[in-house]
Motif scaffolding. Structure first.
Motif, PDB file in Angstrom:
ATOM      1  N   LYS A 121       0.839  -1.201   0.000  1.00  0.00           N
ATOM      2  CA  LYS A 121       0.000   0.000   0.000  1.00  0.00           C
ATOM      3  C   LYS A 121       0.877   1.254   0.000  1.00  0.00           C
ATOM      4  CE  LYS A 121      -3.741   2.464   0.358  1.00  0.00           C
ATOM      5  NZ  LYS A 121      -4.582   2.684  -0.797  1.00  0.00           N
ATOM      6  N   ALA A 122       1.921   1.253   0.794  1.00  0.00           N
ATOM      7  CA  ALA A 122       2.832   2.403   0.841  1.00  0.00           C
ATOM      8  C   ALA A 122       3.466   2.643  -0.523  1.00  0.00           C
ATOM      9  CB  ALA A 122       3.919   2.174   1.892  1.00  0.00           C
ATOM     10  N   LEU A 123       3.843   1.575  -1.193  1.00  0.00           N
ATOM     11  CA  LEU A 123       4.486   1.717  -2.504  1.00  0.00           C
ATOM     12  C   LEU A 123       3.505   2.134  -3.589  1.00  0.00           C
ATOM     13  CD1 LEU A 123       7.000  -1.224  -2.281  1.00  0.00           C
ATOM     14  CD2 LEU A 123       7.524   1.231  -2.288  1.00  0.00           C
ATOM     15  N   GLU A 124       2.235   1.820  -3.417  1.00  0.00           N
ATOM     16  CA  GLU A 124       1.218   2.351  -4.338  1.00  0.00           C
ATOM     17  C   GLU A 124       1.155   3.872  -4.211  1.00  0.00           C
ATOM     18  OE1 GLU A 124      -2.608   0.587  -3.561  1.00  0.00           O
ATOM     19  OE2 GLU A 124      -1.799  -1.439  -3.768  1.00  0.00           O
ATOM     20  N   LEU A 125       1.299   4.357  -2.989  1.00  0.00           N
ATOM     21  CA  LEU A 125       1.215   5.790  -2.721  1.00  0.00           C
ATOM     22  C   LEU A 125       2.523   6.524  -3.006  1.00  0.00           C
ATOM     23  CD1 LEU A 125      -0.753   5.491   0.624  1.00  0.00           C
ATOM     24  CD2 LEU A 125      -1.659   6.343  -1.557  1.00  0.00           C
ATOM     25  N   GLU A 126       3.652   5.864  -2.763  1.00  0.00           N
ATOM     26  CA  GLU A 126       4.970   6.471  -2.959  1.00  0.00           C
ATOM     27  C   GLU A 126       5.928   5.423  -3.513  1.00  0.00           C
ATOM     28  OE1 GLU A 126       7.281   8.233  -3.964  1.00  0.00           O
ATOM     29  OE2 GLU A 126       7.319   9.813  -2.449  1.00  0.00           O
ATOM     30  N   PRO A 127       5.945   5.262  -4.841  1.00  0.00           N
ATOM     31  CA  PRO A 127       6.793   4.230  -5.454  1.00  0.00           C
ATOM     32  C   PRO A 127       8.294   4.424  -5.204  1.00  0.00           C
ATOM     33  CG  PRO A 127       5.215   5.111  -7.041  1.00  0.00           C
ATOM     34  CD  PRO A 127       5.120   5.961  -5.805  1.00  0.00           C
ATOM     35  N   ARG A 128       8.700   5.630  -4.818  1.00  0.00           N
ATOM     36  CA  ARG A 128      10.121   5.902  -4.564  1.00  0.00           C
ATOM     37  C   ARG A 128      10.553   5.528  -3.148  1.00  0.00           C
ATOM     38  NH1 ARG A 128       9.645  12.142  -6.263  1.00  0.00           N
ATOM     39  NH2 ARG A 128       8.093  11.910  -4.631  1.00  0.00           N
ATOM     40  N   HIS A 129       9.667   4.972  -2.370  1.00  0.00           N
ATOM     41  CA  HIS A 129       9.973   4.703  -0.955  1.00  0.00           C
ATOM     42  C   HIS A 129      10.971   3.544  -0.871  1.00  0.00           C
ATOM     43  CE1 HIS A 129       9.631   4.569   3.320  1.00  0.00           C
ATOM     44  NE2 HIS A 129       8.671   5.472   3.316  1.00  0.00           N
ATOM     45  N   PHE A 130      12.236   3.886  -0.882  1.00  0.00           N
ATOM     46  CA  PHE A 130      13.298   2.883  -0.913  1.00  0.00           C
ATOM     47  C   PHE A 130      13.349   2.035   0.354  1.00  0.00           C
ATOM     48  CE2 PHE A 130      15.028   7.034   0.178  1.00  0.00           C
ATOM     49  CZ  PHE A 130      15.690   6.800   1.368  1.00  0.00           C
ATOM     50  N   ILE A 131      12.887   2.570   1.476  1.00  0.00           N
ATOM     51  CA  ILE A 131      12.875   1.789   2.713  1.00  0.00           C
ATOM     52  C   ILE A 131      11.786   0.727   2.638  1.00  0.00           C
ATOM     53  CG2 ILE A 131      12.556   1.880   5.215  1.00  0.00           C
ATOM     54  CD1 ILE A 131      13.657   4.799   5.046  1.00  0.00           C
ATOM     55  N   ALA A 132      10.580   1.126   2.217  1.00  0.00           N
ATOM     56  CA  ALA A 132       9.489   0.155   2.077  1.00  0.00           C
ATOM     57  C   ALA A 132       9.846  -0.908   1.048  1.00  0.00           C
ATOM     58  CB  ALA A 132       8.194   0.864   1.673  1.00  0.00           C
ATOM     59  N   THR A 133      10.472  -0.478  -0.043  1.00  0.00           N
ATOM     60  CA  THR A 133      10.866  -1.422  -1.090  1.00  0.00           C
ATOM     61  C   THR A 133      11.864  -2.438  -0.547  1.00  0.00           C
ATOM     62  OG1 THR A 133      10.537   0.310  -2.753  1.00  0.00           O
ATOM     63  CG2 THR A 133      11.812  -1.605  -3.425  1.00  0.00           C
ATOM     64  N   THR A 134      12.824  -1.968   0.224  1.00  0.00           N
ATOM     65  CA  THR A 134      13.836  -2.850   0.794  1.00  0.00           C
ATOM     66  C   THR A 134      13.230  -3.791   1.830  1.00  0.00           C
ATOM     67  OG1 THR A 134      15.537  -1.198   0.373  1.00  0.00           O
ATOM     68  CG2 THR A 134      16.055  -2.896   2.001  1.00  0.00           C
ATOM     69  N   ASP A 135      12.342  -3.277   2.657  1.00  0.00           N
ATOM     70  CA  ASP A 135      11.694  -4.131   3.654  1.00  0.00           C
ATOM     71  C   ASP A 135      10.837  -5.206   2.984  1.00  0.00           C
ATOM     72  OD1 ASP A 135      12.912  -2.679   5.648  1.00  0.00           O
ATOM     73  OD2 ASP A 135      11.104  -1.593   6.251  1.00  0.00           O
ATOM     74  N   LEU A 136      10.170  -4.834   1.918  1.00  0.00           N
ATOM     75  CA  LEU A 136       9.378  -5.806   1.162  1.00  0.00           C
ATOM     76  C   LEU A 136      10.301  -6.859   0.538  1.00  0.00           C
ATOM     77  CD1 LEU A 136       6.484  -6.451   0.306  1.00  0.00           C
ATOM     78  CD2 LEU A 136       6.797  -4.929  -1.645  1.00  0.00           C
ATOM     79  N   ALA A 137      11.433  -6.420   0.034  1.00  0.00           N
ATOM     80  CA  ALA A 137      12.422  -7.359  -0.515  1.00  0.00           C
ATOM     81  C   ALA A 137      12.929  -8.313   0.566  1.00  0.00           C
ATOM     82  CB  ALA A 137      13.589  -6.596  -1.141  1.00  0.00           C
ATOM     83  N   ASP A 138      13.123  -7.798   1.768  1.00  0.00           N
ATOM     84  CA  ASP A 138      13.567  -8.652   2.879  1.00  0.00           C
ATOM     85  C   ASP A 138      12.554  -9.762   3.159  1.00  0.00           C
ATOM     86  OD1 ASP A 138      15.869  -7.111   3.242  1.00  0.00           O
ATOM     87  OD2 ASP A 138      15.039  -5.981   4.937  1.00  0.00           O
ATOM     88  N   ILE A 139      11.262  -9.418   3.097  1.00  0.00           N
ATOM     89  CA  ILE A 139      10.218 -10.428   3.310  1.00  0.00           C
ATOM     90  C   ILE A 139      10.288 -11.489   2.218  1.00  0.00           C
ATOM     91  CG2 ILE A 139       7.721 -10.842   3.320  1.00  0.00           C
ATOM     92  CD1 ILE A 139       7.417  -8.039   4.617  1.00  0.00           C
TER      93      ILE A 139
END
Length: 182
Positions: A121-139
């Motif tokens: 959901k965060a990435l839908e709102l802010e695709p540049r969110h590198f922290i959310a992207t990295t945390d999602l990658a960790d999962i």
């Protein structure tokens, strides 16, 4: 007298300009360009400025709830943090950083599906969110989805090429995926 004070407070509340920051702040474009073009020494300061903007909601109430949820999470009081982030995302469903914090809380509570959904959901709102992207990658990496995780780390590095955690994880996966098509 109370009536006049109430009227005064209500009028001031509506007349005070609200600082709209969050992921829609126009200064983010320049900061991301600076982050991509700058040195590693500048990157930490620029990343911090981006995070400060992301962490400021368009509503002072939501910002206050977010700050309290963040403090509760940092104090490892995940039950309180979970409750507060539920209010944050309920009051401001378009506040990306609220979803990131909620997802991080769920991750700490080992509620991985809810964490995954929050980061999405965060990435839908802010695709540049590198922290959310990295945390999602960790999962994804923890679930053995190395190729998908590698792609997300690369995406995070597109926005912040200096983000150390994403760089380390991408390098590790690049090594393990060598021989596979990257």
């Amino acid at each position: 007298m109370r009536f006049l004070l109430s009227v005064f407070l209500v009028l001031n509340f509506f007349l005070i300009p609200v600082s709209v920051a969050d992921q829609n702040d126009p200064s983010l474009d320049a900061l991301f360009q600076e982050l991509r073009d700058g040195t590693a020494l500048d990157a930490e300061e620029t990343s911090q400025r981006i995070l400060e903007i992301w962490s400021t909601a368009s509503s002072p109430t939501v910002t206050l709830l977010y700050q309290r949820a963040y403090k509760a999470a940092m104090a490892n009081d995940m039950d309180v943090a979970r409750e507060l982030t539920a209010h944050v995302t309920g009051l401001a469903p378009n506040f990306a950083q609220g979803w990131v914090l909620q997802a991080t809380v769920y991750l700490n509570l080992e509620q991985y599906e809810l964490a995954y959904d929050g980061y999405q959901k965060a990435l839908e709102l802010e695709p540049r969110h590198f922290i959310a992207t990295t945390d999602l990658a960790d999962i994804l990496k923890a679930n053995g989805e190395d190729r998908a995780a590698f792609d997300l780390y690369q995406q995070a590095l597109k926005w912040n090429p200096h983000y150390a955690h994403a760089r380390r994880q991408a390098a590790e996966l690049r090594e393990s995926l060598s021989g596979s098509e990257i």
